[in-house]
Motif scaffolding. Structure first.
Motif, short mmCIF file in Angstrom:
data_model
loop_
_atom_site.label_atom_id
_atom_site.label_comp_id
_atom_site.label_asym_id
_atom_site.label_seq_id
_atom_site.Cartn_x
_atom_site.Cartn_y
_atom_site.Cartn_z
N ALA A 108 34.81 67.25 63.21
CA ALA A 108 35.14 66.98 61.81
C ALA A 108 36.47 67.67 61.53
CB ALA A 108 34.05 67.49 60.88
N VAL A 109 37.33 67.03 60.76
CA VAL A 109 38.62 67.62 60.42
C VAL A 109 38.92 67.36 58.95
CG1 VAL A 109 39.55 67.27 62.75
CG2 VAL A 109 40.03 65.59 60.98
N THR A 110 39.79 68.18 58.40
CA THR A 110 40.21 67.94 57.03
C THR A 110 41.12 66.72 56.97
OG1 THR A 110 42.13 69.39 57.24
CG2 THR A 110 40.07 70.39 56.47
N ILE A 111 41.15 66.09 55.83
CA ILE A 111 41.97 64.89 55.65
C ILE A 111 43.44 65.21 55.83
CG2 ILE A 111 42.63 63.13 53.95
CD1 ILE A 111 39.72 63.37 52.86
N HIS A 112 43.85 66.42 55.44
CA HIS A 112 45.24 66.83 55.67
C HIS A 112 45.60 66.75 57.15
CE1 HIS A 112 46.64 68.71 51.78
NE2 HIS A 112 47.78 68.35 52.34
N LYS A 113 44.70 67.27 58.01
CA LYS A 113 44.99 67.28 59.46
C LYS A 113 44.91 65.89 60.06
CE LYS A 113 44.35 71.79 61.55
NZ LYS A 113 43.98 72.81 60.58
N ALA A 114 44.23 64.96 59.40
CA ALA A 114 44.07 63.62 59.95
C ALA A 114 45.31 62.75 59.74
CB ALA A 114 42.87 62.93 59.32
N GLN A 115 46.23 63.18 58.88
CA GLN A 115 47.42 62.36 58.63
C GLN A 115 48.20 62.13 59.93
OE1 GLN A 115 48.82 62.60 54.09
NE2 GLN A 115 49.64 64.23 55.33
N GLY A 116 48.70 60.92 60.08
CA GLY A 116 49.42 60.56 61.29
C GLY A 116 48.55 59.98 62.37
N SER A 117 47.23 60.10 62.23
CA SER A 117 46.30 59.57 63.22
C SER A 117 45.58 58.35 62.68
CB SER A 117 45.26 60.63 63.61
OG SER A 117 45.87 61.74 64.22
N GLN A 118 45.12 57.52 63.58
CA GLN A 118 44.26 56.40 63.23
C GLN A 118 43.22 56.24 64.31
OE1 GLN A 118 47.18 53.12 62.51
NE2 GLN A 118 46.23 53.01 60.50
N TRP A 119 42.07 55.74 63.92
CA TRP A 119 40.97 55.48 64.85
C TRP A 119 40.36 54.13 64.52
CZ3 TRP A 119 41.68 60.12 62.26
CH2 TRP A 119 41.94 61.24 63.05
N PRO A 120 39.75 53.45 65.49
CA PRO A 120 39.09 52.17 65.18
C PRO A 120 38.04 52.32 64.09
CG PRO A 120 39.35 52.43 67.55
CD PRO A 120 39.75 53.74 66.94
N ASP A 121 37.17 53.35 64.20
CA ASP A 121 36.15 53.63 63.20
C ASP A 121 36.44 54.98 62.56
OD1 ASP A 121 33.45 51.77 63.41
OD2 ASP A 121 34.62 51.79 65.26
N VAL A 122 36.41 55.02 61.25
CA VAL A 122 36.63 56.28 60.53
C VAL A 122 35.48 56.51 59.57
CG1 VAL A 122 38.04 57.38 58.73
CG2 VAL A 122 39.14 56.40 60.74
N GLN A 123 34.90 57.71 59.66
CA GLN A 123 33.85 58.11 58.73
C GLN A 123 34.44 59.07 57.69
OE1 GLN A 123 29.75 58.52 60.74
NE2 GLN A 123 31.14 59.33 62.28
N VAL A 124 34.31 58.71 56.43
CA VAL A 124 34.79 59.54 55.33
C VAL A 124 33.58 60.13 54.62
CG1 VAL A 124 36.15 59.62 53.21
CG2 VAL A 124 36.82 58.07 55.07
N GLU B 82 39.89 49.52 62.10
CA GLU B 82 38.98 48.38 62.13
C GLU B 82 37.82 48.49 61.15
OE1 GLU B 82 37.74 47.87 66.18
OE2 GLU B 82 39.81 47.86 66.94
N ARG B 83 37.18 49.66 61.08
CA ARG B 83 36.01 49.81 60.22
C ARG B 83 36.05 51.14 59.47
NH1 ARG B 83 34.71 47.23 64.53
NH2 ARG B 83 34.70 49.17 65.71
N LEU B 84 35.69 51.07 58.20
CA LEU B 84 35.59 52.25 57.35
C LEU B 84 34.11 52.51 57.07
CD1 LEU B 84 36.61 54.41 55.29
CD2 LEU B 84 36.68 52.55 53.61
N HIS B 85 33.66 53.73 57.36
CA HIS B 85 32.29 54.14 57.07
C HIS B 85 32.36 55.14 55.90
CE1 HIS B 85 30.78 52.65 61.09
NE2 HIS B 85 32.08 52.79 61.33
N TRP B 86 31.90 54.73 54.74
CA TRP B 86 31.91 55.58 53.55
C TRP B 86 30.55 56.26 53.50
CZ3 TRP B 86 35.83 56.99 50.50
CH2 TRP B 86 35.56 57.56 49.27
N VAL B 87 30.49 57.52 53.96
CA VAL B 87 29.23 58.24 54.14
C VAL B 87 28.85 58.91 52.83
CG1 VAL B 87 28.02 60.01 55.45
CG2 VAL B 87 29.79 58.63 56.57
N VAL B 88 27.68 58.57 52.29
CA VAL B 88 27.30 59.05 50.95
C VAL B 88 26.23 60.13 50.97
CG1 VAL B 88 27.99 56.90 49.84
CG2 VAL B 88 25.64 57.15 50.68
N ARG B 89 25.66 60.44 52.15
CA ARG B 89 24.63 61.46 52.21
C ARG B 89 24.90 62.43 53.36
NH1 ARG B 89 18.71 59.38 50.39
NH2 ARG B 89 19.37 57.97 48.73
N ALA B 90 24.44 63.66 53.19
CA ALA B 90 24.63 64.70 54.21
C ALA B 90 23.51 64.63 55.24
CB ALA B 90 24.69 66.07 53.56
N ARG B 91 23.52 63.54 56.00
CA ARG B 91 22.57 63.36 57.08
C ARG B 91 23.33 63.06 58.36
NH1 ARG B 91 18.31 58.94 54.68
NH2 ARG B 91 17.61 60.05 52.81
#
Length: 511
Positions: A424-440, A474-483
């Motif tokens: 897991a990383v902070t959104i600040h550190k993720a700038q400049g990177s991309q991945w096929p699947d991203v979990q927010v 390619e895909r955005l995973h908008w994670v709404v629960r801490a599971r």
């Protein structure tokens, strides 16, 4: 304008930007219309910025500009080797702040390298420098003891396909430690610099680039997060209006892409967080590229970190990921992801710092742990996105634990490259990177919204959400629960490049 150089699919704002860039380059002695080069003039430095949000076509312009410059005869400077300098030579370098950002460009056919690889250049052993000159077409075929004619033919064939000197020498059976004796700070100026992800540049990097490139063209997104310590400003914000070329959203390209639609919806000043989540849920109901996720998928975390705002959330998710994989409390498992947190070396070891940074271990680099090195405190690593990804380095690997003030040190070199866990990383550190699947991790975005904080007049939660969701290819995973889901299998390194070159051992204890 010559439409053989610029594709007819340009939108009106892209066309205007292209023509302005043509004029800038023409003043620097590069005529893209005629495909002709003149020696660089004595005029002052030029800086232009192409600014636009996700989907506005910045990368299309950057790629086409690179092709037009090389078609006109400009040589690409990659940072891996530079042959004999010719007075009349014109060059272009395509730069990105991180290995991952450069890698994303290379997958799109743009010969990008990192800013560090341009600021610091390799020093070749003299006999292999002759081999490199021959491959680059500036010298005769040499005779090198221990290198067969067949090996040299393999190197030549590789270079003809990929134009990479280190790759060609690796094809001949050489390791980096055979032909690179060290690294040095660049002293001579280059020519034309094209910089992607310019929103990540800090003032020092910007000043360094202006010293090196008389013509510098920045490509950046004004909606991203500014570097820490710059009061919400990006380097291109301070440019004069005539230096900035603004691209609006290209609806033709963005049409049908629900991730970009969500990113652009954030520009609505009346949209609150609850309204944005309704948009995400509606998009997920229509299109599988957006997922309304009730849990974090642990399988994705091994190569695509969960994006969070708060450090406490990051630490809890990492602890849950390691527990799910049965990782011991006193060691790392091969395949665990790491993030480089900088180089911890005193000034007297400046050369070692340059070695590590030039190989890709710059702050924020994504790394996969392969196992312990042969010496205590050393770790074998795979640097994601680096041109030569495998190395062994003196490492300080810190594993943070919830509610424990001091991190556990999984690898304890006295000095070297420092790492944090990368599941897991902070959104600040993720700038400049991309991945096929991203979990927010949406609860963190909600917390930013409740805080009422703003950055440069824009609600912080909107900047965080924009940066986070535009990391998804390619895909955005908008994670709404801490599971957290159970892993489908053990961690592995089998997905990494099996043809990676042999390790180059680096570190202050290997002299």
């Amino acid at each position: 304008m010559d439409h053989a150089a610029a594709p007819p699919a340009f939108s009106p704002d892209q066309t205007a930007a292209w023509e302005a860039l043509e004029a800038t380059l023409d003043a620097a002695g590069v005529d893209l219309d005629a495909g002709a080069l003149s020696p660089p003039g004595e005029g002052g430095a030029q800086v232009r910025a192409v600014i636009g949000k996700a989907g506005s076509g910045k990368t299309l312009l950057l790629a086409q500009l690179t092709r037009a410059l090389t078609a006109a005869g400009a040589e690409v400077v990659s940072g891996d080797y530079e042959g004999r300098r010719r007075k009349e030579r014109r060059t272009v370098a395509v730069l990105a702040p991180t290995n991952k950002a450069a890698f994303v460009l290379r997958t799109r056919g743009v010969p990008a390298t990192t800013i560090h690889r341009i600021l610091y250049t390799p020093v070749y052993d003299p006999q292999y420098e002759k081999l490199a000159d021959w491959l680059a077409g500036t010298g005769d075929r040499p005779v090198i003891e221990g290198l067969s004619a067949e090996a040299m033919d393999r190197a030549q064939a590789f270079y003809a396909r990929h134009a990479s000197i280190p790759g060609a020498l690796a094809a001949a059976g050489l390791r980096g430690s055979d032909f690179i004796t060290g690294w040095k700070r660049r002293e001579d100026a280059l020519d034309i610099g094209l910089v992607d992800e310019a929103s990540m540049l800090d003032e020092r990097q910007f000043d360094d680039l202006r010293e090196i490139f008389p013509t510098l063209i920045l490509f950046g997104d004004p909606a991203q997060l500014a570097p820490v310590g710059q009061s919400g400003e990006m380097v291109f914000d301070r440019l004069a209006p005539k230096q900035k070329l603004v691209l609006e959203r290209i609806h033709r390209q963005a049409e049908g892409n629900p991730i970009l639609d969500l990113a652009h919806a954030l520009a609505d000043p009346d949209l609150d967080f609850a309204g944005f989540e309704r948009l995400v849920r509606d998009a997920a109901a229509r299109d599988p590229r957006v997922q309304w996720a009730e849990r974090v998928e642990s399988d994705l975390m091994a190569r695509s970190p969960v994006l969070v705002w708060r450090n406490a959330t990051r630490v809890r998710l990492i602890a849950a990921f390691r527990a799910a994989h049965g990782a011991p409390g006193d060691a790392l498992l091969p395949g665990e992801p790491l993030i480089c947190d900088g180089i911890e070396l005193p000034m007297k070891h400046r050369r070692k710092r340059i070695d590590l940074e030039a190989r890709g271990l710059i702050k924020g680099a994504q790394v996969v742990y392969l196992g312990p090195g042969r010496k205590p405190g050393f770790a074998r690593l795979h640097v994601v996105g680096a041109e030569d990804p495998r190395l062994s380095a003196a490492a300080i690997i810190k594993i943070e634990t919830p509610d424990v003030e001091e991190p556990f040190i999984a690898s304890a070199a006295r000095m070297g490259a420092a790492f944090l866990h990368g599941a897991a990383v902070t959104i600040h550190k993720a700038q400049g990177s991309q991945w096929p699947d991203v979990q927010v991790f949406a609860p963190d975005i909600a917390a930013a919204a409740w805080s009422g904080r703003s950055e440069a007049g824009i609600p912080l939660w909107k900047r965080l959400a924009y940066v986070a969701i535009t990391r998804a290819q390619e895909r955005l995973h908008w994670v709404v629960r801490a599971r957290l889901s159970r892993p489908s299998g053990p961690l592995s390194v089998g997905d990494l490049d099996a043809v990676a070159s042999a390790p180059l051992a680096l570190g202050v204890e290997e002299e």
